[in-house]
Design a protein around this motif. Structure first.
Motif, mmCIF file in Angstrom:
data_model
loop_
_atom_site.group_PDB
_atom_site.id
_atom_site.type_symbol
_atom_site.label_atom_id
_atom_site.label_comp_id
_atom_site.label_asym_id
_atom_site.label_seq_id
_atom_site.Cartn_x
_atom_site.Cartn_y
_atom_site.Cartn_z
ATOM 1 N N ARG B 17 -6.483 21.766 -33.295
ATOM 2 C CA ARG B 17 -7.857 21.511 -33.754
ATOM 3 C C ARG B 17 -8.168 22.342 -34.994
ATOM 4 O O ARG B 17 -8.889 21.895 -35.882
ATOM 5 N N SER B 44 -2.791 9.427 -28.667
ATOM 6 C CA SER B 44 -3.675 9.869 -27.585
ATOM 7 C C SER B 44 -3.966 11.360 -27.676
ATOM 8 O O SER B 44 -5.091 11.806 -27.422
ATOM 9 N N SER B 47 -6.402 11.842 -30.495
ATOM 10 C CA SER B 47 -7.718 11.332 -30.061
ATOM 11 C C SER B 47 -8.419 12.327 -29.151
ATOM 12 O O SER B 47 -9.634 12.531 -29.246
ATOM 13 N N LYS B 48 -7.631 12.955 -28.283
ATOM 14 C CA LYS B 48 -8.213 13.921 -27.350
ATOM 15 C C LYS B 48 -8.815 15.108 -28.116
ATOM 16 O O LYS B 48 -9.932 15.542 -27.834
ATOM 17 N N THR B 51 -11.926 13.983 -29.891
ATOM 18 C CA THR B 51 -13.042 13.822 -28.950
ATOM 19 C C THR B 51 -13.697 15.167 -28.658
ATOM 20 O O THR B 51 -14.924 15.284 -28.633
ATOM 21 N N GLN B 52 -12.847 16.187 -28.463
ATOM 22 C CA GLN B 52 -13.405 17.521 -28.184
ATOM 23 C C GLN B 52 -14.219 18.034 -29.383
ATOM 24 O O GLN B 52 -15.292 18.614 -29.206
ATOM 25 N N ALA B 54 -15.619 16.120 -31.632
ATOM 26 C CA ALA B 54 -16.809 15.256 -31.762
ATOM 27 C C ALA B 54 -17.875 15.671 -30.747
ATOM 28 O O ALA B 54 -19.069 15.679 -31.060
ATOM 29 N N GLU B 55 -17.439 16.019 -29.541
ATOM 30 C CA GLU B 55 -18.405 16.444 -28.509
ATOM 31 C C GLU B 55 -19.116 17.730 -28.926
ATOM 32 O O GLU B 55 -20.264 17.968 -28.551
ATOM 33 N N THR B 60 -16.928 13.353 -37.161
ATOM 34 C CA THR B 60 -17.349 11.973 -36.905
ATOM 35 C C THR B 60 -16.180 11.063 -37.270
ATOM 36 O O THR B 60 -15.349 11.411 -38.112
ATOM 37 N N GLN B 61 -16.142 9.913 -36.618
ATOM 38 C CA GLN B 61 -15.104 8.933 -36.914
ATOM 39 C C GLN B 61 -15.778 7.621 -37.296
ATOM 40 O O GLN B 61 -16.771 7.243 -36.682
#
Lengths: 148, 99
Positions: B17, B44, B47-48, B51-52, B54-55, B60-61
């Motif tokens: 990250r 994947s 993406s994971k 997602t973390q 983004a949360e 942003t995507q």
């Protein structure tokens, strides 16, 4: 998941922090400084030289405008707005020395040409600017050719 | 948060990250496939991580179609850019403090 450096108990060691910084720097550089072919710098050197030599013409802008367009298109397509990467943010501290030398050479040519009225000033200026770009390109390729 | 504040961020500090944020900090946006290729991660796994991020409100995507191909562009939010800079400063302080 945010913690202050002053209170965080599980912070990384100095070596881990340095490794993280190195890793981040390498990742930034991979986007900021893509591998560029020799021809990229040859084109840019030719463009800058042509812009200097254009001063010898009655209407320099007839050459300068197309040269600027070529520089912008090539620079965008292969560096700043290339496939998969949109609008690279180049580090000012990396770019300013190069820009200062190139612009300084142009200003020196303007002053010398005004003072001496000699056309050869622009020929020398063109050669110097092309040499600066090629030398910078050589250094760039040595430092970033293998960057992923 | 002051512009020059140093703040260690565990969401960003995870190696992949951190590199995602570093890459995104160097451009306005970067395509998912470029991130995947550089980081050598599966779709994947990347993406994971995204997602973390983004949360946390850091990335942003957006999906765009070009040449009949769907592409996903990823960018840092202003909060993400600030958090990344603060995290880098925190790491620098750590290196200097113990140096």
């Amino acid at each position: 998941m945010v913690s202050s450096m002053e209170t965080d108990g599980g912070r990384p060691s100095r070596a881990e922090a340095q490794a993280a910084l190195d890793s981040a720097r390498a990742a930034e550089d991979a986007v900021r400084y893509p591998p560029l072919s020799t021809w990229f710098f040859v084109v840019m050197a030719a463009v800058l030289a042509a812009m200097s030599l254009a001063q010898l013409l009655d209407e320099p802008r007839l050459v300068m405008v197309p040269c600027l367009v070529v520089a912008l298109v090539v620079g965008s397509r292969f560096w700043f707005h290339r496939d998969g990467v949109a609008w690279v943010s180049v580090s000012g501290s990396d770019m300013w020395p190069f820009l200062a030398v190139v612009l300084g050479t142009a200003v020196a040519c303007v002053v010398l040409a005004e003072l001496t009225g000699q056309a050869w000033v622009w020929v020398v200026g063109a050669a110097v600017q092309a040499a600066i770009v090629l030398r910078t390109g050589h250094r760039y390729r040595r430092e970033h050719a293998g960057a992923r | 948060m002051p512009a020059d504040h140093a703040l260690f961020d565990e969401t960003i500090h995870a190696p992949h990250r951190l590199r995602v944020c570093a890459m995104l900090s160097a451009a306005q946006k970067v395509e998912f496939a470029v991130l995947q290729d550089h980081l050598d991660l599966s779709k994947s796994a990347l993406s994971k991580h995204l997602t973390q991020l983004a949360e946390a409100g850091y990335v942003t995507q957006e999906r765009a179609v070009r040449d009949a191909r769907s592409r996903v562009w990823v960018s840092l939010t202003p909060e993400g850019a600030q958090a990344y800079r603060a995290h880098v400063r925190a790491l620098l302080e750590l290196v200097r403090a113990e140096g």
